[in-house]
Structure formats: structure tokens, C-alpha cells
Design an enzyme around this catalytic site. Sequence first.
Site, short mmCIF file in Angstrom:
data_model
loop_
_atom_site.label_atom_id
_atom_site.label_comp_id
_atom_site.label_asym_id
_atom_site.label_seq_id
_atom_site.Cartn_x
_atom_site.Cartn_y
_atom_site.Cartn_z
N TYR A 49 0.73 -1.11 -0.08
CA TYR A 49 0.10 -0.07 0.09
C TYR A 49 1.14 1.10 -0.04
O TYR A 49 0.42 2.34 -0.22
CB TYR A 49 -1.02 0.04 1.15
CG TYR A 49 -1.92 -1.07 1.50
CD1 TYR A 49 -2.16 -1.97 0.47
CD2 TYR A 49 -2.40 -1.20 2.67
CE1 TYR A 49 -3.05 -2.89 0.59
CE2 TYR A 49 -3.26 -2.53 2.89
CZ TYR A 49 -3.52 -3.32 1.80
OH TYR A 49 -4.51 -4.24 2.10
N ASN A 266 -18.90 4.77 11.01
CA ASN A 266 -18.33 3.54 10.63
C ASN A 266 -18.16 2.61 12.18
O ASN A 266 -18.17 1.63 12.32
CB ASN A 266 -16.91 3.29 9.98
CG ASN A 266 -17.38 3.45 8.43
OD1 ASN A 266 -18.55 3.55 8.18
ND2 ASN A 266 -16.27 3.83 7.73
N ARG A 279 -31.85 -11.02 9.42
CA ARG A 279 -30.72 -11.75 8.83
C ARG A 279 -31.03 -12.91 7.95
O ARG A 279 -30.00 -13.20 7.18
CB ARG A 279 -30.39 -12.61 10.30
CG ARG A 279 -29.54 -11.50 11.30
CD ARG A 279 -29.29 -12.31 12.67
NE ARG A 279 -28.93 -11.35 13.87
CZ ARG A 279 -29.78 -11.21 14.84
NH1 ARG A 279 -30.91 -11.86 15.07
NH2 ARG A 279 -29.26 -10.41 15.85
#
EC number: 1.1.1.285
Length: 314
Positions: A49, A266, A279
Site C-alpha cells: 500500500y 463506521n 438476518r
Amino acid sequence: MGAGDRTVAGMPRIGMGTAVQGPKPDPIRRAVLRAIEIGYRHFDTAAHYETEAPIGEAAAEAVRSGAVASRDDLFITSKLWCSDAHGDRVVPALRHTLRNLQMEYVDLYLVHWPVSMKPGRFKAPFTAEDFVPFDMRAVWEAMEECHRLGLAKAIGVANFSCKKLDTLLSFATIPPTVNQVEVNPVWQQRKLREFCRGKGIQLCAYSPLGAKGTHWGSDAVMDAGVLQDIAASRGKSVAQVCLRWVYEQGDCLIVKSFDEARMRENLDVDGWELTEEERRRIAEIPQRKINLGKRYVSDHGPYKSLEELWDGEI
């Protein structure tokens, strides 16, 4: 769920991802520093990265400013790139990572892919001649040496299938702590999760939102009608529904955003649960893997098809 919620191994359940398109050291440094101030403690990077240095700078600045008491308050994950996935190159590669980070150890060091390339091959596109056979035993023995030397508190893998994990476990003296793989409602990894749970390996989800906007990502997760319906009915964002679903599977998750409002969102997926009906609806979403790893497949390389790379587990 907060940034401080941790697994049995001490890894914060939510990590901030730092994979970016092209080197952007200053924005990354600023974003990581702000993330620390907001409450993130787990940062995921990799040699590939090229974000190790700005993360190290942000960590040092956070200690100086008092945002954290010491480097020990942070959990840093980095990864061994394929061109260093050779027995004699693993320890030197980690030492190079530590110099980039300006740290004495990483909390977790992962084999990025079950792939080896010729030394020096770092940037795509890759050619068939770049790939060489992956000597899993030699690489893992060197990873274990990283742990014994104190350079990595824990070691693990990424993008490993059940079959490859089974092979690794057959000779490992230090088993992998983590397998970091793509996990999201469109690629739920039920078989792999069950396998890892049975072997005491923590699954860590990358691309929990589908990596929309990356060169290999997809809109399939964020645009899924089921997820949009659930989000609307619960007054949540689609991202929060996805992250809550991953969290409820018991997985760690790596999520990337450099926008402060989204960074906060988040983290803020606690205080509510998906219903059994929600679900069930998510479980029925048609499955397809997004990050296929096509660049590691070649007619002349060790993996001649995606079936070989993933051992038929796609």
C-alpha cells in the site's frame, strides 16, 4: 460497537484500512491522526500500500500530542508482499516495514497472498514471468521467526482458502492467528468462517462495503436492494447495516474512509441488532466474490485458473 472492542487475541474489532490508489502520504497521515483522536486504535497497512510511513508518522504525532499514552495503545497490522514471500526475504521485509513505521514491532504481520513473485516485482501490471512457486513452508517458518524475534506479536495470513489453511496447519508450529479475507453480505464466507472458527483462527473482513470506487471493487454491496430496504426501515445507512452484519458474525472488520463523518459513522454501529428476519433476508442474497485476484492467475504461473488460486472455494 466501539473501536476498543477487542477479540480474544487483543485485536480491536474495527480497524481503519489504508489501501489507496497511488501514494498520498500527507492526507493519510492527517486522516490516521484524526482517526486516533476519534477513537480508532487498529490500523491496517501493507508494504504494497505504501502507507506504512505516514501511519508511523501519525502514530508518533499522536503520542506526542497525548492522543494516546504510547505506541502500545495502538494495534498495527502490516503485510508481507508477494515479491518478499521467500524464506530468506521475510525477516528483512518486516525489518524494512518497521523502519517505515518507525516502530520496534507490529502487532500483526500477515502473508498478503499465497503467492510468490520474483524479488523486486512490486507494481502491477504483472507478467507471467513474474510469478514463481509459493513455498508455503519456507515462508511460514520465516514468519514464525519474525514472531520469535519479537518483530511481530502475532502472525497470520490473508486470502487463504480452507484448503491452504489446512496445509499450513499441518506443519505450522505457531498457527496463524488471523485470516484476513473479503467478507460482506454479497460474499459471506460461511464455509471459511466455520473452518476458521473450528481451528481457532480469527476471520478479519476486508471490503465489508464492497470496496466501491477501487479498481477491483463493486457497487454490488452498497446497491443491494435488501440492504437498502433494511437500512431505510431501521433509520440506518447501508454501511451501518453491512458493518453490523459483519460484526454479528464474530469477525473483525477493516473499513476505509478518510471522511471524518463517515469515520465516526463506521464506529457507531452499537446499541442495535439485526432482527432474525433481517438476518434471514441477508442470508438469501445471491453470493459472488468481488476481489477475484485475477492478476495472480497466469497460464504460465503456479495458479493457472481462479479455481486453483481459491481451491474451488468461489
